[in-house]
Scaffold this motif. Sequence first.
Motif, PDB file in Angstrom:
ATOM      1  N   MET A 191      -3.008  -1.826  -2.468  1.00 22.60           N
ATOM      2  CA  MET A 191      -2.390  -2.232  -1.458  1.00 22.60           C
ATOM      3  C   MET A 191      -1.717  -1.197  -0.396  1.00 22.60           C
ATOM      4  SD  MET A 191       0.029  -5.400  -2.778  1.00 22.60           S
ATOM      5  CE  MET A 191      -0.953  -6.838  -3.725  1.00 22.60           C
ATOM      6  N   VAL A 192      -1.460  -0.031  -1.135  1.00 25.00           N
ATOM      7  CA  VAL A 192      -0.845   1.163  -0.441  1.00 25.00           C
ATOM      8  C   VAL A 192      -2.082   1.893   0.506  1.00 25.00           C
ATOM      9  CG1 VAL A 192       0.122   3.425  -0.536  1.00 25.00           C
ATOM     10  CG2 VAL A 192       1.147   1.544  -1.942  1.00 25.00           C
ATOM     11  N   ALA A 193      -3.094   1.813  -0.543  1.00 20.76           N
ATOM     12  CA  ALA A 193      -4.235   2.544   0.092  1.00 20.76           C
ATOM     13  C   ALA A 193      -4.809   2.015   1.329  1.00 20.76           C
ATOM     14  CB  ALA A 193      -5.657   2.683  -0.846  1.00 20.76           C
ATOM     15  N   ASP A 194      -4.718   0.608   1.223  1.00 22.19           N
ATOM     16  CA  ASP A 194      -5.057  -0.325   2.446  1.00 22.19           C
ATOM     17  C   ASP A 194      -4.290   0.013   3.700  1.00 22.19           C
ATOM     18  OD1 ASP A 194      -6.683  -2.451   3.858  1.00 22.19           O
ATOM     19  OD2 ASP A 194      -4.514  -3.669   3.748  1.00 22.19           O
ATOM     20  N   GLY A 195      -3.035   0.232   3.433  1.00 23.27           N
ATOM     21  CA  GLY A 195      -2.212   0.552   4.475  1.00 23.27           C
ATOM     22  C   GLY A 195      -2.227   1.839   5.137  1.00 23.27           C
ATOM     23  N   VAL A 196      -2.655   2.814   4.092  1.00 22.53           N
ATOM     24  CA  VAL A 196      -3.086   4.159   4.662  1.00 22.53           C
ATOM     25  C   VAL A 196      -4.592   4.093   5.508  1.00 22.53           C
ATOM     26  CG1 VAL A 196      -3.825   6.712   3.883  1.00 22.53           C
ATOM     27  CG2 VAL A 196      -1.960   5.383   2.825  1.00 22.53           C
ATOM     28  N   ALA A 197      -5.265   3.484   4.930  1.00 19.61           N
ATOM     29  CA  ALA A 197      -6.615   3.231   5.596  1.00 19.61           C
ATOM     30  C   ALA A 197      -6.596   2.584   7.085  1.00 19.61           C
ATOM     31  CB  ALA A 197      -7.690   2.547   4.905  1.00 19.61           C
TER      32      ALA A 197
ATOM     33  N   GLY B 221      -3.876   2.887   8.839  1.00 19.98           N
ATOM     34  CA  GLY B 221      -3.062   3.423   9.702  1.00 19.98           C
ATOM     35  C   GLY B 221      -1.669   3.078   9.875  1.00 19.98           C
ATOM     36  N   VAL B 222      -1.287   2.064   9.067  1.00 21.53           N
ATOM     37  CA  VAL B 222      -0.093   1.601   8.895  1.00 21.53           C
ATOM     38  C   VAL B 222       0.931   2.430   7.920  1.00 21.53           C
ATOM     39  CG1 VAL B 222       1.484  -0.355   8.132  1.00 21.53           C
ATOM     40  CG2 VAL B 222      -0.766  -0.636   9.154  1.00 21.53           C
ATOM     41  N   PHE B 223       0.393   2.955   7.050  1.00 19.13           N
ATOM     42  CA  PHE B 223       1.274   4.084   6.297  1.00 19.13           C
ATOM     43  C   PHE B 223       0.507   5.478   6.508  1.00 19.13           C
ATOM     44  CE2 PHE B 223       1.559   0.560   2.669  1.00 19.13           C
ATOM     45  CZ  PHE B 223       2.421  -0.054   3.616  1.00 19.13           C
ATOM     46  N   ARG B 224       1.585   6.468   6.060  1.00 18.90           N
ATOM     47  CA  ARG B 224       1.368   7.833   6.555  1.00 18.90           C
ATOM     48  C   ARG B 224      -0.047   8.191   5.651  1.00 18.90           C
ATOM     49  NH1 ARG B 224       6.853  10.767   4.650  1.00 18.90           N
ATOM     50  NH2 ARG B 224       5.337  12.240   4.361  1.00 18.90           N
ATOM     51  N   ALA B 225      -0.858   9.175   6.245  1.00 19.95           N
ATOM     52  CA  ALA B 225      -1.954   9.543   5.687  1.00 19.95           C
ATOM     53  C   ALA B 225      -2.036  10.480   4.864  1.00 19.95           C
ATOM     54  CB  ALA B 225      -2.915  10.275   6.956  1.00 19.95           C
ATOM     55  N   ASP B 226      -0.683  10.839   4.436  1.00 21.06           N
ATOM     56  CA  ASP B 226      -0.449  11.991   3.725  1.00 21.06           C
ATOM     57  C   ASP B 226      -0.234  11.719   2.447  1.00 21.06           C
ATOM     58  OD1 ASP B 226       1.929  11.716   4.856  1.00 21.06           O
ATOM     59  OD2 ASP B 226       2.653  13.522   4.673  1.00 21.06           O
ATOM     60  N   VAL B 227       0.083  10.283   2.444  1.00 26.19           N
ATOM     61  CA  VAL B 227       0.638   9.602   1.359  1.00 26.19           C
ATOM     62  C   VAL B 227      -0.672   9.428  -0.010  1.00 26.19           C
ATOM     63  CG1 VAL B 227       1.793   7.488   0.248  1.00 26.19           C
ATOM     64  CG2 VAL B 227       2.613   8.417   2.247  1.00 26.19           C
ATOM     65  N   ASP B 228      -0.531   9.684  -1.026  1.00 26.02           N
ATOM     66  CA  ASP B 228      -1.304   9.586  -2.168  1.00 26.02           C
ATOM     67  C   ASP B 228      -1.039   8.185  -2.931  1.00 26.02           C
ATOM     68  OD1 ASP B 228      -2.539   9.546  -4.846  1.00 26.02           O
ATOM     69  OD2 ASP B 228      -2.809  11.644  -4.725  1.00 26.02           O
ATOM     70  N   PRO B 229      -1.993   7.268  -2.722  1.00 27.17           N
ATOM     71  CA  PRO B 229      -1.453   6.019  -3.145  1.00 27.17           C
ATOM     72  C   PRO B 229      -1.173   5.762  -4.546  1.00 27.17           C
ATOM     73  CG  PRO B 229      -3.537   5.699  -1.638  1.00 27.17           C
ATOM     74  CD  PRO B 229      -3.165   7.378  -1.859  1.00 27.17           C
ATOM     75  N   ARG B 230      -1.744   6.773  -5.474  1.00 27.97           N
ATOM     76  CA  ARG B 230      -1.572   6.629  -6.989  1.00 27.97           C
ATOM     77  C   ARG B 230      -0.043   7.284  -7.114  1.00 27.97           C
ATOM     78  NH1 ARG B 230      -3.073  10.613 -10.968  1.00 27.97           N
ATOM     79  NH2 ARG B 230      -3.227   9.485 -13.144  1.00 27.97           N
ATOM     80  N   ILE B 231       0.385   8.267  -6.533  1.00 29.72           N
ATOM     81  CA  ILE B 231       1.654   8.939  -6.452  1.00 29.72           C
ATOM     82  C   ILE B 231       2.607   7.816  -5.982  1.00 29.72           C
ATOM     83  CG2 ILE B 231       3.321  10.689  -5.956  1.00 29.72           C
ATOM     84  CD1 ILE B 231       0.966  11.451  -7.883  1.00 29.72           C
ATOM     85  N   ALA B 232       2.539   7.113  -5.036  1.00 28.70           N
ATOM     86  CA  ALA B 232       3.294   6.157  -4.481  1.00 28.70           C
ATOM     87  C   ALA B 232       3.546   4.953  -5.267  1.00 28.70           C
ATOM     88  CB  ALA B 232       2.622   5.803  -3.103  1.00 28.70           C
ATOM     89  N   THR B 233       2.580   4.665  -6.042  1.00 30.55           N
ATOM     90  CA  THR B 233       2.376   3.704  -7.039  1.00 30.55           C
ATOM     91  C   THR B 233       3.150   3.990  -8.314  1.00 30.55           C
ATOM     92  OG1 THR B 233       0.327   2.740  -6.628  1.00 30.55           O
ATOM     93  CG2 THR B 233       0.945   2.433  -8.650  1.00 30.55           C
ATOM     94  N   PHE B 234       3.193   5.410  -8.559  1.00 33.27           N
ATOM     95  CA  PHE B 234       4.065   5.711  -9.902  1.00 33.27           C
ATOM     96  C   PHE B 234       5.594   5.594  -9.453  1.00 33.27           C
ATOM     97  CE2 PHE B 234       0.458   8.625 -11.381  1.00 33.27           C
ATOM     98  CZ  PHE B 234       0.020   7.675 -12.255  1.00 33.27           C
ATOM     99  N   GLY B 235       5.757   5.762  -8.217  1.00 37.05           N
ATOM    100  CA  GLY B 235       7.056   6.200  -7.521  1.00 37.05           C
ATOM    101  C   GLY B 235       7.635   4.557  -7.243  1.00 37.05           C
ATOM    102  N   LEU B 236       6.958   3.615  -6.942  1.00 41.30           N
ATOM    103  CA  LEU B 236       7.055   2.036  -6.969  1.00 41.30           C
ATOM    104  C   LEU B 236       7.542   1.536  -8.354  1.00 41.30           C
ATOM    105  CD1 LEU B 236       4.632   0.950  -4.166  1.00 41.30           C
ATOM    106  CD2 LEU B 236       7.335   0.692  -4.083  1.00 41.30           C
TER     107      LEU B 236
END
Length: 215
Positions: A152-158, A160-175
Amino acid sequence: MARATSRPESTRRRQRWPDGYDPENTRNSLITSALGLIEQRGFDRTSVQEIADQAQLTKGAFYHHFASKDDLLRHIQEEYLEAQLAAIQKIEADSDDPTVRVRELIRFSLTSVAEYRAHVTIFYQERRYLTGDLFAEVTRKRGLVEAAFAGMVADGVARGVFRADVDPRIATFGLVGMCAWAYQWLNVGGPLSVDEVARQFGAMVLEGLTARPGS
């Protein structure tokens, strides 16, 4: 503190035997007993006999439903993971907006901590006792949950809704870490409702994730 129990009997098809024996109720009683004892005392300090005694059943009844105490632990962990997977499927079906999906993931993660508090506590504190195939299956399902979060995070990055410099895996660990750790402090009877805590978590996370014009 809200006590999590196994899934409500109304969601399952119950079968009574001619002599009045109710297999589903027996299984649920054993799971409820185990949830309370293991949450309070830990897996290694809880015996099969104690689980059966508190459920007012026999060890024979326990071994009719579970191959071992490890098998019961695996069931408790999978019950929580399966609830997460079902909720994720609903979130994905209800909206394709990445922001809405992440907000709903956070809300569900916190409400599930409240509803499945004993499951969550056991999941994070006792899973080290699982080995072999039991550990592998729980790990597989946990991987599916984390992959759905990251997707879901990667889809948002792709998009353009979420920041391009966000690593979806790192964001997931945080969430996952932020929401899961709530089992240590979330008070369902406190001054803030679970939904309000989820709203504040969502505001913090989405403020960090959302792309800004020209970024």
